[in-house]
Write a protein that holds these residues in place. Sequence first.
Motif, mmCIF file in Angstrom:
data_model
loop_
_atom_site.group_PDB
_atom_site.id
_atom_site.type_symbol
_atom_site.label_atom_id
_atom_site.label_comp_id
_atom_site.label_asym_id
_atom_site.label_seq_id
_atom_site.Cartn_x
_atom_site.Cartn_y
_atom_site.Cartn_z
ATOM 1 N N LYS A 56 -7.279 2.902 12.951
ATOM 2 C CA LYS A 56 -7.366 1.438 12.880
ATOM 3 C C LYS A 56 -8.218 0.924 14.034
ATOM 4 O O LYS A 56 -8.053 1.353 15.175
ATOM 5 C CB LYS A 56 -5.966 0.827 12.950
ATOM 6 C CG LYS A 56 -5.033 1.274 11.830
ATOM 7 C CD LYS A 56 -3.659 0.632 11.961
ATOM 8 C CE LYS A 56 -2.956 1.105 13.220
ATOM 9 N NZ LYS A 56 -1.602 0.495 13.366
ATOM 10 N N GLY A 57 -9.113 -0.027 13.690
ATOM 11 C CA GLY A 57 -9.972 -0.599 14.715
ATOM 12 C C GLY A 57 -9.223 -1.451 15.718
ATOM 13 O O GLY A 57 -9.666 -1.616 16.856
ATOM 14 N N SER A 58 -8.076 -2.011 15.314
ATOM 15 C CA SER A 58 -7.274 -2.831 16.226
ATOM 16 C C SER A 58 -5.824 -2.842 15.763
ATOM 17 O O SER A 58 -5.506 -2.399 14.654
ATOM 18 C CB SER A 58 -7.811 -4.262 16.284
ATOM 19 O OG SER A 58 -7.458 -4.968 15.101
ATOM 20 N N ARG A 59 -4.947 -3.387 16.596
ATOM 21 C CA ARG A 59 -3.526 -3.482 16.267
ATOM 22 C C ARG A 59 -3.232 -4.599 15.277
ATOM 23 O O ARG A 59 -2.084 -4.784 14.876
ATOM 24 C CB ARG A 59 -2.713 -3.690 17.540
ATOM 25 C CG ARG A 59 -2.763 -2.505 18.500
ATOM 26 C CD ARG A 59 -1.901 -2.763 19.725
ATOM 27 N NE ARG A 59 -1.938 -1.639 20.651
ATOM 28 C CZ ARG A 59 -1.273 -1.596 21.812
ATOM 29 N NH1 ARG A 59 -0.522 -2.652 22.167
ATOM 30 N NH2 ARG A 59 -1.358 -0.546 22.597
ATOM 31 N N ASP A 60 -4.251 -5.313 14.886
ATOM 32 C CA ASP A 60 -4.057 -6.385 13.906
ATOM 33 C C ASP A 60 -3.830 -5.841 12.502
ATOM 34 O O ASP A 60 -3.450 -6.587 11.598
ATOM 35 C CB ASP A 60 -5.274 -7.315 13.908
ATOM 36 C CG ASP A 60 -5.429 -8.053 15.220
ATOM 37 O OD1 ASP A 60 -4.395 -8.415 15.808
ATOM 38 O OD2 ASP A 60 -6.577 -8.249 15.665
ATOM 39 N N ILE A 61 -4.069 -4.540 12.314
ATOM 40 C CA ILE A 61 -3.836 -3.884 11.020
ATOM 41 C C ILE A 61 -2.539 -3.096 11.093
ATOM 42 O O ILE A 61 -2.334 -2.291 12.010
ATOM 43 C CB ILE A 61 -4.986 -2.926 10.662
ATOM 44 C CG1 ILE A 61 -6.319 -3.668 10.594
ATOM 45 C CG2 ILE A 61 -4.710 -2.221 9.337
ATOM 46 C CD1 ILE A 61 -7.514 -2.744 10.388
ATOM 47 N N LEU A 62 -1.644 -3.315 10.142
ATOM 48 C CA LEU A 62 -0.437 -2.504 9.987
ATOM 49 C C LEU A 62 -0.664 -1.567 8.808
ATOM 50 O O LEU A 62 -0.959 -2.024 7.704
ATOM 51 C CB LEU A 62 0.790 -3.387 9.738
ATOM 52 C CG LEU A 62 1.089 -4.447 10.801
ATOM 53 C CD1 LEU A 62 2.281 -5.292 10.366
ATOM 54 C CD2 LEU A 62 1.357 -3.790 12.152
ATOM 55 N N ALA A 63 -0.554 -0.269 9.038
ATOM 56 C CA ALA A 63 -0.867 0.710 7.990
ATOM 57 C C ALA A 63 0.212 1.779 7.928
ATOM 58 O O ALA A 63 0.713 2.232 8.960
ATOM 59 C CB ALA A 63 -2.224 1.362 8.252
ATOM 60 N N GLN A 64 0.590 2.147 6.704
ATOM 61 C CA GLN A 64 1.522 3.253 6.494
ATOM 62 C C GLN A 64 1.269 3.873 5.126
ATOM 63 O O GLN A 64 0.803 3.210 4.207
ATOM 64 C CB GLN A 64 2.973 2.785 6.574
ATOM 65 C CG GLN A 64 3.387 1.844 5.441
ATOM 66 C CD GLN A 64 4.859 1.495 5.482
ATOM 67 O OE1 GLN A 64 5.510 1.610 6.507
ATOM 68 N NE2 GLN A 64 5.400 1.074 4.344
ATOM 69 N N LYS A 65 1.592 5.164 5.019
ATOM 70 C CA LYS A 65 1.523 5.807 3.712
ATOM 71 C C LYS A 65 2.771 5.448 2.914
ATOM 72 O O LYS A 65 3.858 5.318 3.481
ATOM 73 C CB LYS A 65 1.391 7.322 3.867
ATOM 74 C CG LYS A 65 0.003 7.764 4.289
ATOM 75 C CD LYS A 65 -0.212 9.251 4.146
ATOM 76 C CE LYS A 65 0.373 10.007 5.314
ATOM 77 N NZ LYS A 65 0.014 11.448 5.269
ATOM 78 N N ALA A 66 2.605 5.277 1.612
ATOM 79 C CA ALA A 66 3.746 4.967 0.750
ATOM 80 C C ALA A 66 4.782 6.076 0.874
ATOM 81 O O ALA A 66 4.438 7.258 0.935
ATOM 82 C CB ALA A 66 3.289 4.807 -0.699
ATOM 83 N N LYS A 67 6.049 5.705 0.918
ATOM 84 C CA LYS A 67 7.123 6.661 1.148
ATOM 85 C C LYS A 67 7.117 7.763 0.095
ATOM 86 O O LYS A 67 7.213 7.511 -1.106
ATOM 87 C CB LYS A 67 8.472 5.942 1.124
ATOM 88 C CG LYS A 67 9.639 6.834 1.515
ATOM 89 C CD LYS A 67 10.937 6.043 1.572
ATOM 90 C CE LYS A 67 12.106 6.946 1.973
ATOM 91 N NZ LYS A 67 13.384 6.188 2.013
ATOM 92 N N GLY A 68 6.988 9.007 0.540
ATOM 93 C CA GLY A 68 7.040 10.161 -0.345
ATOM 94 C C GLY A 68 5.763 10.446 -1.096
ATOM 95 O O GLY A 68 5.673 11.450 -1.800
ATOM 96 N N VAL A 69 4.759 9.581 -0.964
ATOM 97 C CA VAL A 69 3.505 9.762 -1.707
ATOM 98 C C VAL A 69 2.353 9.768 -0.715
ATOM 99 O O VAL A 69 2.192 8.837 0.061
ATOM 100 C CB VAL A 69 3.304 8.641 -2.749
ATOM 101 C CG1 VAL A 69 2.025 8.854 -3.536
ATOM 102 C CG2 VAL A 69 4.502 8.589 -3.690
ATOM 103 N N GLY A 70 1.538 10.789 -0.743
ATOM 104 C CA GLY A 70 0.538 10.969 0.297
ATOM 105 C C GLY A 70 -0.818 10.371 0.039
ATOM 106 O O GLY A 70 -1.654 10.329 0.939
ATOM 107 N N ASN A 71 -1.086 9.891 -1.175
ATOM 108 C CA ASN A 71 -2.433 9.397 -1.468
ATOM 109 C C ASN A 71 -2.511 7.872 -1.571
ATOM 110 O O ASN A 71 -3.523 7.334 -1.990
ATOM 111 C CB ASN A 71 -2.968 10.024 -2.762
ATOM 112 C CG ASN A 71 -2.180 9.589 -3.991
ATOM 113 O OD1 ASN A 71 -0.963 9.623 -3.998
ATOM 114 N ND2 ASN A 71 -2.885 9.186 -5.028
#
Length: 276
Positions: A56-71
């Motif tokens: 992430k370029g900055s902390r203004d983005i919240l990112a996570q992978k969907a639970k149990g799914v990697g794509n």
Amino acid sequence: MMNKLRRILSVMLLIVSGRAFSQNVQMFVIEPLPLEITLHKTTNLIFPYQVKSVDKGSRDILAQKAKGVGNILQLKAARADFPTTNLTVVTAEGKLYSFTVNYAAEPLQLNIEFSDNEQNPDAFFEDGKNQAKVRKLAERISPESRMVKGVKDQSYQAEIHLNGLYIHDEIIFYQLEMQNRSQVSYDVQSMRFFIRDRKRARRSAVQETEIKPLYVHGDTTAIAGESKHTFVFALPKFTLEDKKYLAIQVMEKNGGRHLELDVFNRTIVRAKPISE
């Protein structure tokens, strides 16, 4: 004089070799894709392979992978009206995705799918396996003729069969076929795998362990009326004790045509080797 001539020749060789090297090197620029995210809605990025790295370029983005799914990568904004930033994603086949990220109160797109030339994308589950290799093997297995007989279940014109078992390295592929002989579509609520005890004491709780697939090939949402469909599930390799069996459970959404296959160790150990 000879030393001077040698120095001139050396410089000329360096120039020629440098030009030859530069002619073999090609530079490609990856243009970042525009992306909008917001505070109170989730933006889903659906990749054809498992997400391996997120920057992430900055902390203004919240990112996570969907639970149990990697794509599937899920994104939200940490605050409103943040300045333009960027996002970099690397997937399991080694491809890099670059984004320019902006804030929007109402993003134009909330679900963005990156296709790999397939109409129906598959689901990739969390695992360290080579996703591309597993996918190719599942695609080869899907059209294979039935090699396992007698492992089936049916309910009100809905049927399921275990057509085949294939093994490669530490993975066993389960080839399943569902057929809907009725005019009412079969909407799939879930398809799950459990290791269960064959016998249990009366009134005792069911002892079971769920096995999560590493990969699923085929659309598992619904079986239309008067049709059939083949799925391939990739599971970690295992065998069973004599007192246990593998239950493959299919639940119908808003319906009662629930199906279950009971697979015993004598069937699992006959899995057919498949090579790349």
